[in-house]
Design an enzyme around this catalytic site. Structure first.
Site, PDB file in Angstrom:
ATOM      1  N   CYS A  51       0.809  -1.054   0.094  1.00 44.34           N
ATOM      2  CA  CYS A  51       0.324  -0.399  -0.298  1.00 44.34           C
ATOM      3  C   CYS A  51       1.251   0.960   0.422  1.00 44.34           C
ATOM      4  CB  CYS A  51      -0.926   0.045   1.054  1.00 44.34           C
ATOM      5  SG  CYS A  51      -1.343  -1.137   1.375  1.00 44.34           S
ATOM      6  N   ARG A 128      -7.306  -4.195  -3.726  1.00 42.60           N
ATOM      7  CA  ARG A 128      -7.028  -3.346  -4.694  1.00 42.60           C
ATOM      8  C   ARG A 128      -7.901  -2.795  -5.649  1.00 42.60           C
ATOM      9  NH1 ARG A 128      -2.442  -2.023  -2.079  1.00 42.60           N
ATOM     10  NH2 ARG A 128      -1.354  -3.942  -0.921  1.00 42.60           N
TER      11      ARG A 128
HETATM   12  C1  BEZ Z   1       0.516  -4.277   2.044  1.00 44.75           C
HETATM   13  O1  BEZ Z   1       2.286  -5.175   2.170  1.00 44.75           O
HETATM   14  O2  BEZ Z   1      -0.070  -3.445   1.541  1.00 44.75           O
HETATM   15  C2  BEZ Z   1      -0.366  -5.910   2.318  1.00 44.75           C
HETATM   16  C3  BEZ Z   1      -0.275  -7.463   1.698  1.00 44.75           C
HETATM   17  C4  BEZ Z   1      -1.052  -8.422   1.880  1.00 44.75           C
HETATM   18  C5  BEZ Z   1      -1.775  -7.953   2.504  1.00 44.75           C
HETATM   19  C6  BEZ Z   1      -2.045  -6.625   2.821  1.00 44.75           C
HETATM   20  C7  BEZ Z   1      -1.346  -5.689   2.861  1.00 44.75           C
END
Ligand code: BEZ
Length: 216
Positions: A51, A128
């Site tokens: 994110c 996403r």
């Molecule tokens: C992230 O790195 O943004 C992420 C990865 C897996 C689940 C939720 C967030």
């Protein structure tokens, strides 16, 4: 019926679902974006690596998007205080100013209304998802990526530019099209139109269903 089957995701051509949301830039409503294009995107959680990489990437294209009349609006189910702290961290640790608003959808209501939550992946954190909403507030495109895969902001910009070219010139855009490249005439819908196109056959129009031209 499973929970995921009962979620009604807005579809291409639908009016964008209305909202009034608490954001890092104050209360914002769908109506506030009328007249602008809008890229509305969800992310699973603040202070997570993928994110963070996405927010930094969105910040990098925000000015270019804005020049094309398109605003950015992020969403997660984190609180407004979490968003504020994360935006401050991104500036302090990465030197990137996040100058677009982030919605604090703490009840998950807006994420559900927009079909951003994928219950099989997470019951609470949205995936996403990206919606491209046009200046008349209709859904023009959407895409969904899982939590572990960051999106490509260049592709999102390309998508907005392609949709805007379609509106401005009544054309379709070929695979991988970028601004400045040739566009396609939408396919003929009647026998008569097909005959007309067939008569125009030439290098840019090899057959009745495929006619390419430059945008003047
Ligand atoms: C992230 O790195 O943004 C992420 C990865 C897996 C689940 C939720 C967030």
């Amino acid at each position: 019926m499973t929970e995921s089957a009962s979620v009604c995701v807005p579809r291409i051509g639908d009016p964008a679902p209305d909202f009034e949301a608490e954001t890092t830039h104050g209360i914002l409503r769908l109506e506030d974006f009328r007249g602008s294009w809008l890229v509305l995107f969800s992310h699973p959680a603040d202070f997570t690596p993928v994110c963070a990489s996405e927010l930094i990437a969105f910040a990098g294209v925000r000015d270019t998007l804005r020049k094309s009349g398109c605003e950015l609006l992020g969403l997660s189910v984190d609180s407004i205080f979490s968003h504020i702290a994360w935006v401050r961290s991104l500036e302090e640790k990465f030197g990137v100013v996040i100058d677009f608003p982030l919605i604090a959808d703490t009840t998950g209501e807006m994420a559900r209304r927009y079909g951003m939550t994928m219950p099989a992946e997470s019951a609470t954190e949205p995936a996403r998802v990206v919606f491209v909403i046009d200046d008349r507030q209709f859904i023009r495109a959407f895409m969904a990526y899982p939590m572990t895969t960051g999106r490509n902001v260049e592709e999102i910009m390309r998508l907005v530019a392609a949709l805007q070219a379609t509106d401005a010139h009544g054309v379709a855009t070929p695979a991988g099209w970028k601004p400045g490249e040739g566009v396609l005439a939408p396919p003929p819908r009647t026998q008569a139109m097909a005959e007309e196109r067939a008569k125009a056959a030439g290098p840019s129009c090899p057959d009745w269903y495929f006619c390419k031209r430059e945008l003047s």
